[in-house]
Each structure stands twice: as C-alpha cells, then as structure tokens.
Design an enzyme around this catalytic site. Structure first.
Site, PDB file in Angstrom:
ATOM      1  N   LYS A 110       5.864 -15.500  -9.069  1.00 35.60           N
ATOM      2  CA  LYS A 110       4.506 -15.871  -9.496  1.00 35.60           C
ATOM      3  C   LYS A 110       4.284 -17.377  -9.442  1.00 35.60           C
ATOM      4  O   LYS A 110       3.176 -17.825  -9.132  1.00 35.60           O
ATOM      5  CB  LYS A 110       4.218 -15.338 -10.905  1.00 35.60           C
ATOM      6  CG  LYS A 110       4.026 -13.834 -10.922  1.00 35.60           C
ATOM      7  CD  LYS A 110       3.251 -13.354 -12.125  1.00 35.60           C
ATOM      8  CE  LYS A 110       2.887 -11.880 -11.955  1.00 35.60           C
ATOM      9  NZ  LYS A 110       2.139 -11.323 -13.043  1.00 35.60           N
ATOM     10  N   LYS A 193       4.946  -5.404  -3.727  1.00 37.81           N
ATOM     11  CA  LYS A 193       4.483  -4.515  -4.801  1.00 37.81           C
ATOM     12  C   LYS A 193       2.954  -4.445  -4.839  1.00 37.81           C
ATOM     13  O   LYS A 193       2.286  -5.464  -4.645  1.00 37.81           O
ATOM     14  CB  LYS A 193       5.009  -5.071  -6.137  1.00 37.81           C
ATOM     15  CG  LYS A 193       4.819  -4.155  -7.316  1.00 37.81           C
ATOM     16  CD  LYS A 193       5.293  -4.828  -8.598  1.00 37.81           C
ATOM     17  CE  LYS A 193       4.248  -5.774  -9.146  1.00 37.81           C
ATOM     18  NZ  LYS A 193       4.057  -5.699 -10.604  1.00 37.81           N
ATOM     19  N   LYS A 196      -2.301  -6.021  -9.332  1.00 38.63           N
ATOM     20  CA  LYS A 196      -3.701  -6.262  -9.713  1.00 38.63           C
ATOM     21  C   LYS A 196      -4.199  -7.578  -9.158  1.00 38.63           C
ATOM     22  O   LYS A 196      -5.357  -7.720  -8.821  1.00 38.63           O
ATOM     23  CB  LYS A 196      -3.820  -6.328 -11.239  1.00 38.63           C
ATOM     24  CG  LYS A 196      -3.413  -5.088 -11.978  1.00 38.63           C
ATOM     25  CD  LYS A 196      -3.945  -5.182 -13.398  1.00 38.63           C
ATOM     26  CE  LYS A 196      -2.979  -4.630 -14.419  1.00 38.63           C
ATOM     27  NZ  LYS A 196      -1.893  -5.572 -14.755  1.00 38.63           N
TER      28      LYS A 196
HETATM   29  N1  AQP Z   1       3.225  -1.401  -8.145  1.00 34.93           N
HETATM   30  C1  AQP Z   1       3.699  -0.820  -9.234  1.00 34.93           C
HETATM   31  N2  AQP Z   1       4.407   0.320  -9.154  1.00 34.93           N
HETATM   32  C2  AQP Z   1       4.875   0.932 -10.287  1.00 34.93           C
HETATM   33  N3  AQP Z   1       4.660   0.448 -11.531  1.00 34.93           N
HETATM   34  C3  AQP Z   1       3.946  -0.690 -11.644  1.00 34.93           C
HETATM   35  N4  AQP Z   1       3.571  -1.409 -12.700  1.00 34.93           N
HETATM   36  C4  AQP Z   1       2.868  -2.485 -12.279  1.00 34.93           C
HETATM   37  N5  AQP Z   1       2.761  -2.484 -10.951  1.00 34.93           N
HETATM   38  C5  AQP Z   1       3.435  -1.376 -10.521  1.00 34.93           C
HETATM   39  C6  AQP Z   1       3.878  -1.064 -14.082  1.00 34.93           C
HETATM   40  O1  AQP Z   1       2.657  -1.011 -14.796  1.00 34.93           O
HETATM   41  C7  AQP Z   1       2.885  -1.459 -16.129  1.00 34.93           C
HETATM   42  C8  AQP Z   1       1.863  -2.510 -16.469  1.00 34.93           C
HETATM   43  O2  AQP Z   1       2.032  -3.646 -15.627  1.00 34.93           O
HETATM   44  P1  AQP Z   1       1.344  -5.000 -16.055  1.00 34.93           P
HETATM   45  O3  AQP Z   1      -0.093  -4.894 -16.018  1.00 34.93           O
HETATM   46  O4  AQP Z   1       1.845  -5.412 -17.365  1.00 34.93           O
HETATM   47  O5  AQP Z   1       1.823  -6.115 -15.080  1.00 34.93           O
HETATM   48  P2  AQP Z   1       2.541  -6.212 -13.727  1.00 34.93           P
HETATM   49  O6  AQP Z   1       3.804  -5.443 -13.718  1.00 34.93           O
HETATM   50  O7  AQP Z   1       2.691  -7.660 -13.431  1.00 34.93           O
HETATM   51  O8  AQP Z   1       1.469  -5.519 -12.783  1.00 34.93           O
HETATM   52  P3  AQP Z   1       0.589  -6.129 -11.694  1.00 34.93           P
HETATM   53  O9  AQP Z   1      -0.312  -5.104 -11.195  1.00 34.93           O
HETATM   54  O10 AQP Z   1       1.460  -6.811 -10.669  1.00 34.93           O
HETATM   55  O11 AQP Z   1      -0.272  -7.183 -12.486  1.00 34.93           O
HETATM   56  P4  AQP Z   1      -0.567  -8.681 -12.175  1.00 34.93           P
HETATM   57  O12 AQP Z   1      -0.927  -8.755 -10.721  1.00 34.93           O
HETATM   58  O13 AQP Z   1      -1.695  -9.020 -13.081  1.00 34.93           O
HETATM   59  O14 AQP Z   1       0.688  -9.438 -12.484  1.00 34.93           O
HETATM   60  C9  AQP Z   1       4.323  -1.979 -16.197  1.00 34.93           C
HETATM   61  O15 AQP Z   1       5.131  -0.973 -16.775  1.00 34.93           O
HETATM   62  C10 AQP Z   1       4.692  -2.160 -14.764  1.00 34.93           C
HETATM   63  O16 AQP Z   1       6.068  -1.978 -14.551  1.00 34.93           O
END
Ligand code: AQP
Length: 331
Positions: A110, A193, A196
């Site tokens: 990040k 991955k 969001k």
């Molecule tokens: N791509 C993914 N596949 C499976 N599980 C996922 N999770 C996130 N992306 C995937 C799981 O969703 C839960 C919540 O995630 P989060 O919102 O706390 O943050 P993150 O893991 O950082 O997800 P994003 O989508 O990548 O968010 P941003 O872009 O905002 O950082 C967690 O249990 C995570 O494992």
C-alpha cells in the site's frame, strides 16, 4: 468461543469481501458469539472524504444485513464508537517491536514508493487490528487469505503481552480462512487481489452492481486463449482461469474440480455466460436488499447504537484488566 471480524468502510464492497469473509460469518454466527465491526479507524489510514466515510460506514452495515448477518444474534457496530480499540491499540503498540511491523507485506504494497510520506497509521494498522481482536478476547477470526499475516502478528502480540505480564491474559486468536474463494483476484489481472481501492471498476464485481454491469464486467474479464483445463492441477499457471473457476466454485459451493468436470475443454465464451448467471443470481438480490436497508438510515443507526453498547459491555472489563496488569491506574 467468540469471533471478531470486520470490513473497512472504504468504497465498493465487492465479491471478494463477500465470498472471502462475510458469507462465512453468516454460518459461523450460529456457533460462535459473533462481533462484526465496521472498521472506520482502519479506513482512515488512507485519505477519506468525511461525508463519504459516514455513508460508506452505513453501506457496510447494509451489506452485513443483506448478506444474512443477524443483528439480534450478532453484534454489529463501528469501531470508533468503542474507544477501547484505540486505547488498547496504544498499549499493544508499546509492546510491538518495529522489526515485526517491518515484515508486513500489506504496508509495503500500500505504501509502495511513498514509504516516507504515508501516515503512521498505515504502518501501525496491524497493531490496531490486534487490538480489535484482543479487546474482546476473541478466540477465532474469520478473514480472507490476505489478512493471514496480520493475524499471525496478532497472535505474536498476544503472546508477547502474556509473557510480559506473566499470565495468559489474551487467548491466541485462531484464523479461520474458509471456503473456495479465500483470495478473489482482480478481473483485469489474475495476479492481483480484487480490491475496493483499485481504480478500475472493471477489476471487481461490487455487491451493488446491476445484472448488466456484472455481465459487462465478466464479458471483459481477462482470460487466456486456451480452453479451460480438465484438471485443477493445470490451473495455477493460468491465474485468470484459476480465479474465474474458483469464483464459480464458491458461488456453487463446490470443489473447483467439479466445475472443470463440467467445463473442461470448453472455451471461456461458453463458461462466462454460465458464470454470469450464477453471479447475477447470488449478487443482485444482495444489492437490492442493501438499497432497501440504506433507504432507512434510522434503522441502520439504531443497529449501530445497540451494537456499540453491547460491544462496550464486553470490552470495558477486558480493557480495565489489561490496564491493571500493566500497573496503569484508572480512576
Ligand atoms: N479479494 C479478496 N478475496 C477474499 N477475501 C477478501 N477480503 C478482502 N479482499 C478479498 C476480505 O474481506 C474482509 C474485509 O476486508 P477489508 O475491507 O477490511 O480490507 P482489505 O482486505 O484491504 O480489502 P480491500 O478490498 O483490498 O480494501 P481496500 O482496497 O480498501 O484496502 C477481510 O477479511 C479480507 O480478508
């Protein structure tokens, strides 16, 4: 046994969040006392627009409800409403060696080249995550694969604290990485991955996407020129194929091999419409329910108020005991 987990109220909750995390919680809430947080203090580790952050916080609650989290049985609240998260985060950060944080790959991903200009919060994120879990003495933490390293750190931090105070104060939380879609990948690049915060909306299926948007995104999803293989052993060298087959398996609650038994040897032009049908059937009703919940802000806020109260009831004595073990007076 108690579980704790959360989603950040950053834009666009997607099928990765659903298949990798929230959907598993729905089953787990029957067997565990369950605490599901909207982790707004984590969201602000990168810049957020205040008006959007508030709306997105309610949107995540709507997603929890629409996916099947029961607000009576489980506790739903936003992190900032329970001050103990930040307080325990500080106590734990004083016990966490920098070397442990330096190993965290999510920070490296990040922060990228901006290591010196991103906020301290992004670096300290995993310590706050440990505090989120330990504040409730959660025994299990259901998350997607991407959070495995942070969970291991939370266990190390709990162990270090216990050794410091000489009692088994915190349980070592057990990660629960469940289902067929523990790491859903981007539709534009099978090695990244689904996220969001990824700029291209074509990279993900959002929980509120329409049937047309889902069809369009899957039509444009990156693939390779070969037909689907017959065996899962042939998937790892084909990340996009592996991802789409994994998503289909997760949607149908079956083994990926079962999907290949049906589609092995067939082209993506045949597989993608079937995947679209399965995706639309699973996701569009969730988006419709989310819109209904979001139209009733008072209902969502009522859930957050009640959830924060229930969460504080569990957290307060645990935090008080933690202060006491460290010799910190609280009047
Ligand atoms: N791509 C993914 N596949 C499976 N599980 C996922 N999770 C996130 N992306 C995937 C799981 O969703 C839960 C919540 O995630 P989060 O919102 O706390 O943050 P993150 O893991 O950082 O997800 P994003 O989508 O990548 O968010 P941003 O872009 O905002 O950082 C967690 O249990 C995570 O494992």
């Amino acid at each position: 046994m108690r579980i704790f987990s959360g989603v950040q109220p950053t834009k666009n909750p997607h099928i990765g969040n659903y298949l990798g995390a929230i959907r598993n919680w729905v089953d787990l809430q029957r067997d565990f006392q369950s605490i599901f947080c909207v982790v707004d203090l984590h969201a602000i580790t990168v810049p957020q627009d205040p008006a959007e952050l508030a709306a997105q916080t309610r949107e995540v609650v709507a997603a929890y409800l629409a996916c099947g989290i029961d607000a009576e049985r489980s506790i739903i609240f936003n992190q900032a409403s329970v001050a103990g998260h930040a307080q325990l985060g500080w106590l734990l950060s004083c016990q966490t060696p920098l070397g442990w944080l330096n190993r965290m790959t999510q920070f490296k991903d990040k922060a990228g080249k901006n290591r010196d200009s991103v906020g301290l919060g992004l670096y300290a994120y995993p310590v706050l995550m440990a505090a989120d879990i330990l504040l409730y003495k959660a025994t299990h933490v259901p998350v997607g694969e991407d959070q495995k390293q942070h969970l291991e750190l939370a266990r190390d931090i709990a162990g270090a604290f216990n050794r410091l105070v000489g009692v088994e104060h915190f349980p070592l939380p057990v990660p629960q990485i469940l289902g067929q879609a523990t790491r859903v990948m981007s539709l534009r690049d099978g090695t990244k991955k689904m996220s969001k915060s990824e700029e291209s909306d074509l990279s993900r299926i959002n929980l509120m996407d329409s049937a047309d948007a889902i069809a369009n995104k899957l039509k444009k999803a990156k693939t390779d020129p070969e037909p689907l293989p017959y065996e899962t052993a042939d998937l790892p060298t084909r990340p996009e194929a592996e991802n789409l087959v994994g998503i289909m398996a997760a949607l149908q609650n079956c083994d990926p091999q079962k999907i290949l038994n049906q589609y092995g040897g067939k082209n993506f032009s045949e597989f993608k419409p079937a995947l679209t049908d399965a995706m639309v059937a699973a996701i569009v009703p969730i988006g419709d329910k989310m819109r209904n919940y979001m139209a009733d802000q008072a209902y969502i806020d009522g859930i957050l108020v009640k959830g924060a109260h229930r969460a504080r009831e569990i957290a307060t004595p645990i935090l008080a005991e933690t202060h006491k073990l460290l010799g910190i007076l609280q009047f």
